[in-house]
Design a protein around this motif. Structure first.
Motif, PDB file in Angstrom:
ATOM      1  N   TYR A   1       0.836  -1.208   0.000  1.00 52.37           N
ATOM      2  CA  TYR A   1       0.000   0.000   0.000  1.00 52.37           C
ATOM      3  C   TYR A   1       0.867   1.253   0.000  1.00 52.37           C
ATOM      4  CZ  TYR A   1      -2.927   3.800   1.552  1.00 52.37           C
ATOM      5  OH  TYR A   1      -3.553   5.013   1.647  1.00 52.37           O
ATOM      6  N   ILE A   2       1.870   1.302   0.878  1.00 50.53           N
ATOM      7  CA  ILE A   2       2.722   2.485   0.978  1.00 50.53           C
ATOM      8  C   ILE A   2       3.482   2.703  -0.328  1.00 50.53           C
ATOM      9  CG2 ILE A   2       4.735   3.465   2.158  1.00 50.53           C
ATOM     10  CD1 ILE A   2       3.663   2.030   4.712  1.00 50.53           C
ATOM     11  N   GLU A   3       4.006   1.633  -0.879  1.00 51.34           N
ATOM     12  CA  GLU A   3       4.740   1.728  -2.140  1.00 51.34           C
ATOM     13  C   GLU A   3       3.827   2.218  -3.260  1.00 51.34           C
ATOM     14  OE1 GLU A   3       7.881  -0.999  -4.660  1.00 51.34           O
ATOM     15  OE2 GLU A   3       7.344  -1.585  -2.626  1.00 51.34           O
ATOM     16  N   SER A   4       2.630   1.680  -3.322  1.00 53.56           N
ATOM     17  CA  SER A   4       1.665   2.083  -4.345  1.00 53.56           C
ATOM     18  C   SER A   4       1.282   3.552  -4.190  1.00 53.56           C
ATOM     19  CB  SER A   4       0.426   1.192  -4.250  1.00 53.56           C
ATOM     20  OG  SER A   4      -0.579   1.641  -5.109  1.00 53.56           O
ATOM     21  N   ALA A   5       1.047   3.981  -2.957  1.00 49.72           N
ATOM     22  CA  ALA A   5       0.659   5.371  -2.709  1.00 49.72           C
ATOM     23  C   ALA A   5       1.779   6.331  -3.100  1.00 49.72           C
ATOM     24  CB  ALA A   5       0.279   5.557  -1.242  1.00 49.72           C
ATOM     25  N   LEU A   6       3.008   6.028  -2.686  1.00 47.61           N
ATOM     26  CA  LEU A   6       4.130   6.905  -3.025  1.00 47.61           C
ATOM     27  C   LEU A   6       4.345   6.988  -4.535  1.00 47.61           C
ATOM     28  CD1 LEU A   6       6.640   6.007  -0.185  1.00 47.61           C
ATOM     29  CD2 LEU A   6       5.476   8.197  -0.539  1.00 47.61           C
ATOM     30  N   LYS A   7       4.217   5.874  -5.212  1.00 45.16           N
ATOM     31  CA  LYS A   7       4.376   5.885  -6.670  1.00 45.16           C
ATOM     32  C   LYS A   7       3.239   6.647  -7.344  1.00 45.16           C
ATOM     33  CE  LYS A   7       7.341   1.857  -7.056  1.00 45.16           C
ATOM     34  NZ  LYS A   7       7.492   0.485  -7.551  1.00 45.16           N
ATOM     35  N   ALA A   8       2.037   6.564  -6.780  1.00 52.34           N
ATOM     36  CA  ALA A   8       0.901   7.315  -7.335  1.00 52.34           C
ATOM     37  C   ALA A   8       1.096   8.818  -7.140  1.00 52.34           C
ATOM     38  CB  ALA A   8      -0.406   6.844  -6.695  1.00 52.34           C
ATOM     39  N   TYR A   9       1.633   9.228  -5.988  1.00 47.30           N
ATOM     40  CA  TYR A   9       1.955  10.652  -5.789  1.00 47.30           C
ATOM     41  C   TYR A   9       3.024  11.091  -6.776  1.00 47.30           C
ATOM     42  CZ  TYR A   9      -0.658  11.160  -1.412  1.00 47.30           C
ATOM     43  OH  TYR A   9      -1.645  11.239  -0.474  1.00 47.30           O
ATOM     44  N   ARG A  10       4.055  10.275  -6.928  1.00 45.70           N
ATOM     45  CA  ARG A  10       5.159  10.611  -7.827  1.00 45.70           C
ATOM     46  C   ARG A  10       4.672  10.747  -9.263  1.00 45.70           C
ATOM     47  NH1 ARG A  10      10.178   6.733  -7.413  1.00 45.70           N
ATOM     48  NH2 ARG A  10       8.745   5.331  -8.447  1.00 45.70           N
ATOM     49  N   LYS A  11       3.773   9.882  -9.667  1.00 47.94           N
ATOM     50  CA  LYS A  11       3.243   9.887 -11.037  1.00 47.94           C
ATOM     51  C   LYS A  11       2.215  11.010 -11.250  1.00 47.94           C
ATOM     52  CE  LYS A  11       1.045   6.650 -14.235  1.00 47.94           C
ATOM     53  NZ  LYS A  11       0.413   5.334 -14.336  1.00 47.94           N
ATOM     54  N   GLY A  12       1.623  11.496 -10.157  1.00 46.53           N
ATOM     55  CA  GLY A  12       0.616  12.549 -10.264  1.00 46.53           C
ATOM     56  C   GLY A  12      -0.806  12.029 -10.176  1.00 46.53           C
ATOM     57  N   ASP A  13      -0.970  10.712  -9.971  1.00 39.07           N
ATOM     58  CA  ASP A  13      -2.310  10.141  -9.842  1.00 39.07           C
ATOM     59  C   ASP A  13      -2.961  10.543  -8.517  1.00 39.07           C
ATOM     60  OD1 ASP A  13      -2.046   8.939 -12.297  1.00 39.07           O
ATOM     61  OD2 ASP A  13      -1.456   6.993 -11.477  1.00 39.07           O
ATOM     62  N   ARG A  14      -2.155  10.770  -7.495  1.00 35.32           N
ATOM     63  CA  ARG A  14      -2.626  11.342  -6.231  1.00 35.32           C
ATOM     64  C   ARG A  14      -2.162  12.784  -6.229  1.00 35.32           C
ATOM     65  NH1 ARG A  14      -2.614   7.552  -0.973  1.00 35.32           N
ATOM     66  NH2 ARG A  14      -3.757   5.790  -1.833  1.00 35.32           N
ATOM     67  N   LYS A  15      -2.992  13.696  -5.747  1.00 38.66           N
ATOM     68  CA  LYS A  15      -2.774  15.108  -6.031  1.00 38.66           C
ATOM     69  C   LYS A  15      -2.214  15.978  -4.903  1.00 38.66           C
ATOM     70  CE  LYS A  15      -4.522  14.573 -10.125  1.00 38.66           C
ATOM     71  NZ  LYS A  15      -3.637  14.426 -11.244  1.00 38.66           N
ATOM     72  N   HIS A  16      -2.052  15.487  -3.674  1.00 38.29           N
ATOM     73  CA  HIS A  16      -1.581  16.376  -2.605  1.00 38.29           C
ATOM     74  C   HIS A  16      -0.220  16.954  -2.986  1.00 38.29           C
ATOM     75  CE1 HIS A  16      -0.065  17.733   1.264  1.00 38.29           C
ATOM     76  NE2 HIS A  16      -1.352  17.861   1.584  1.00 38.29           N
TER      77      HIS A  16
END
Length: 106
Positions: A65-80
């Motif tokens: 989960y943590i790895e997926s979340a960090l990669k999603a932030y890095r890619k821009g899929d998560r927006k914070h």
């Protein structure tokens, strides 16, 4: 043309092999968590930029989960914006190390 295709295929396989070799090291993450604990280690903490966000406690979350979340932030899929900036500064090894570290917390 065949040589170029073969080189591209080999490059893709090499990248896959390198990515597959990344294993999280919780001990190595001890030197990397300083940027995380300022928000994620404070129960009930809320970040206020650019709006109010409830900051989640990440200790004990699964490494995947943590790895997926960090990669999603890095890619821009998560927006914070703050998390996107932080995640953007992390290597794949950093991400794996942080995920291993926080997954072992209680």
């Amino acid at each position: 043309m065949k040589k170029m295709f073969a080189l591209l295929a080999l490059a893709s396989l090499t990248q896959f092999a390198v990515a597959a070799d990344i294993v999280g090291n919780a001990k190595a993450a001890e030197n990397k968590v300083a940027m995380c604990i300022g928000c994620h280690a404070i129960p009930g903490y809320k970040a206020t930029f650019p709006e109010v966000y409830q900051v989640p406690m990440i200790g004990g979350q699964s490494a995947a989960y943590i790895e997926s979340a960090l990669k999603a932030y890095r890619k821009g899929d998560r927006k914070h914006p703050s998390m996107r900036g932080i995640a953007g500064s992390l290597t794949d090894q950093d991400v794996a190390d942080l995920a291993a570290y926080y997954s072992q917390q209680k």
